[in-house]
Write a protein that holds these residues in place. Sequence first.
Motif, short mmCIF file in Angstrom:
data_model
loop_
_atom_site.label_atom_id
_atom_site.label_comp_id
_atom_site.label_asym_id
_atom_site.label_seq_id
_atom_site.Cartn_x
_atom_site.Cartn_y
_atom_site.Cartn_z
N ASN A 158 32.06 -62.09 76.56
CA ASN A 158 33.45 -61.62 76.53
C ASN A 158 33.46 -60.13 76.21
O ASN A 158 32.84 -59.68 75.26
N LEU A 159 34.18 -59.37 77.05
CA LEU A 159 34.17 -57.90 76.90
C LEU A 159 34.68 -57.46 75.54
O LEU A 159 34.13 -56.55 74.92
N ILE A 160 35.78 -58.09 75.06
CA ILE A 160 36.35 -57.69 73.77
C ILE A 160 35.32 -57.90 72.66
O ILE A 160 35.11 -57.04 71.80
N HIS A 161 34.65 -59.05 72.72
CA HIS A 161 33.62 -59.36 71.73
C HIS A 161 32.49 -58.34 71.81
O HIS A 161 31.98 -57.88 70.78
N GLN A 162 32.13 -57.94 73.03
CA GLN A 162 31.07 -56.94 73.19
C GLN A 162 31.48 -55.60 72.57
O GLN A 162 30.66 -54.92 71.96
N ILE A 163 32.77 -55.23 72.74
CA ILE A 163 33.23 -53.96 72.17
C ILE A 163 33.13 -54.02 70.64
O ILE A 163 32.69 -53.07 69.99
N VAL A 164 33.50 -55.18 70.07
CA VAL A 164 33.40 -55.32 68.61
C VAL A 164 31.94 -55.19 68.18
O VAL A 164 31.63 -54.54 67.18
N CYS A 165 31.02 -55.79 68.98
CA CYS A 165 29.59 -55.69 68.64
C CYS A 165 29.13 -54.23 68.70
O CYS A 165 28.31 -53.80 67.89
N LEU A 166 29.68 -53.48 69.66
CA LEU A 166 29.32 -52.06 69.76
C LEU A 166 29.75 -51.31 68.50
O LEU A 166 29.03 -50.44 68.00
N ILE A 167 30.95 -51.69 67.96
CA ILE A 167 31.41 -51.06 66.70
C ILE A 167 30.42 -51.38 65.58
O ILE A 167 30.10 -50.53 64.76
N VAL A 168 29.92 -52.64 65.57
CA VAL A 168 28.95 -53.03 64.54
C VAL A 168 27.69 -52.17 64.66
O VAL A 168 27.19 -51.64 63.67
N VAL A 169 27.19 -52.01 65.91
CA VAL A 169 26.00 -51.18 66.11
C VAL A 169 26.27 -49.78 65.58
O VAL A 169 25.44 -49.18 64.89
N GLN A 170 27.46 -49.25 65.90
CA GLN A 170 27.72 -47.88 65.49
C GLN A 170 27.83 -47.75 63.98
O GLN A 170 27.46 -46.72 63.42
N SER A 171 28.34 -48.81 63.32
CA SER A 171 28.50 -48.66 61.87
C SER A 171 27.15 -48.54 61.18
O SER A 171 27.08 -48.06 60.05
N SER A 172 26.05 -48.95 61.86
CA SER A 172 24.74 -48.73 61.24
C SER A 172 24.46 -47.25 61.07
O SER A 172 23.75 -46.85 60.14
N THR A 173 25.04 -46.41 61.96
CA THR A 173 24.77 -44.97 61.83
C THR A 173 25.37 -44.41 60.54
O THR A 173 24.83 -43.47 59.97
N TYR A 174 26.49 -44.99 60.07
CA TYR A 174 27.07 -44.48 58.81
C TYR A 174 26.10 -44.75 57.67
O TYR A 174 25.85 -43.88 56.83
N VAL A 175 25.58 -46.00 57.64
CA VAL A 175 24.66 -46.35 56.55
C VAL A 175 23.42 -45.47 56.62
O VAL A 175 22.95 -44.96 55.60
N LEU A 176 22.92 -45.25 57.85
CA LEU A 176 21.71 -44.44 57.99
C LEU A 176 21.97 -43.01 57.52
O LEU A 176 21.21 -42.45 56.71
#
Lengths: 245, 114
Positions: free
Chosen positions: B25-43
């Motif tokens: 599902n595209l919407i779910h994929q976009i949410v997953c992309l946000i999760v991937v990006q939030s790793s950059t904040y922690v890093l």
Amino acid sequence: MFFAGAAGLVAFYLWGLLGLPGFGNYPGPYGPAILRVAVAQTQATGVVSAVNFEYRGFDTVGEEFILFTAAAGTAIVLRMLRGEGERSPVDEARDRDAPPTSNAVRTIALLFTGPVVVVGWWLASHAQTNPSGGFQGGVVLATAFILIYLAGAFLTFSKLSPTDVTDAVEAAGAGGFAAVGLAALFTGLPYLYNYLPLGQIPGAVSSSGTIALISFFVGLEVAAAFLLIVSELLEQTLLIRHGGR
Amino acid sequence: MQVFPFIVVAWIIGVGLYGIATSRNLIHQIVCLIVVQSSTYVLLLGVGYVTGAVAPYFYDVPVHTPAVDPVVQALALTDVVVEAAVTALLLAIAIQAHKRFGTLDPHELAEFKG
């Protein structure tokens, strides 16, 4: 397939990790160097804002235009397509029991609108003092309009934030930032040079020269961009229908 | 060497990428992309952290108190804003894809030619 890729990623990540300094003893030259000179150079006690709007000001201009482009892109993608018209939604189940916006929601939303505007402006205008700035303030300001949407009808919301005005404010915000930088060029200084008086007291609202001014423009830009995005999405949900009016 | 924050980063990236790879599902994929990006904040914040230091704000502490790195904090700040705006753009594209093709499943969408 995925796990093969993941294993490769883990290997690269570990390789990269070995090159990083240990957690809690950051040795890098830039951070400590900026920390040593920032307060004396800019009279801003918020060093993150000083980095954003002064030392890395040019990057922030670019970042600002990413935001601008994303908002414009959203508006373009969500335009009215061929074979679509604008009309209010028709309730297809008239006999169902649809509760109107409750008075509690309405009252709380309206009560919060004023304070939210004040907090937004306060954040946007205190970048030089404490952990605030145009980005944070802009988002909070946009929230005020969303509260108005929650409290009332979509039409009130769109009357209070007409797209023409939002567009103009967004452009003024993005252009203002660039113009603050360009103004330095005309007097023979480098782009985005901090040419305004820095003030005497570190951390005072009137201190830090162009940092405060740029933060103000960023606040305008961010508030307008988010408002534009939200109203485009709402319009898409509430007004645009397949098959005309 | 204290590695726990970096394990958290790897975990967040892994979970997000797994979501993107398996989602239908595209919407779910976009949410997953946000999760991937939030790793950059922690890093970013993990890299710039200094043990026992204060935030880089000197309004009520003396100017030369040891502070964490302000550059990575400024990067994280712009990261957040760009992420929000780009997510809005992606969601808008997902809306139009659903309107045009009537599905949000990336496997079915791949069969259509725009």
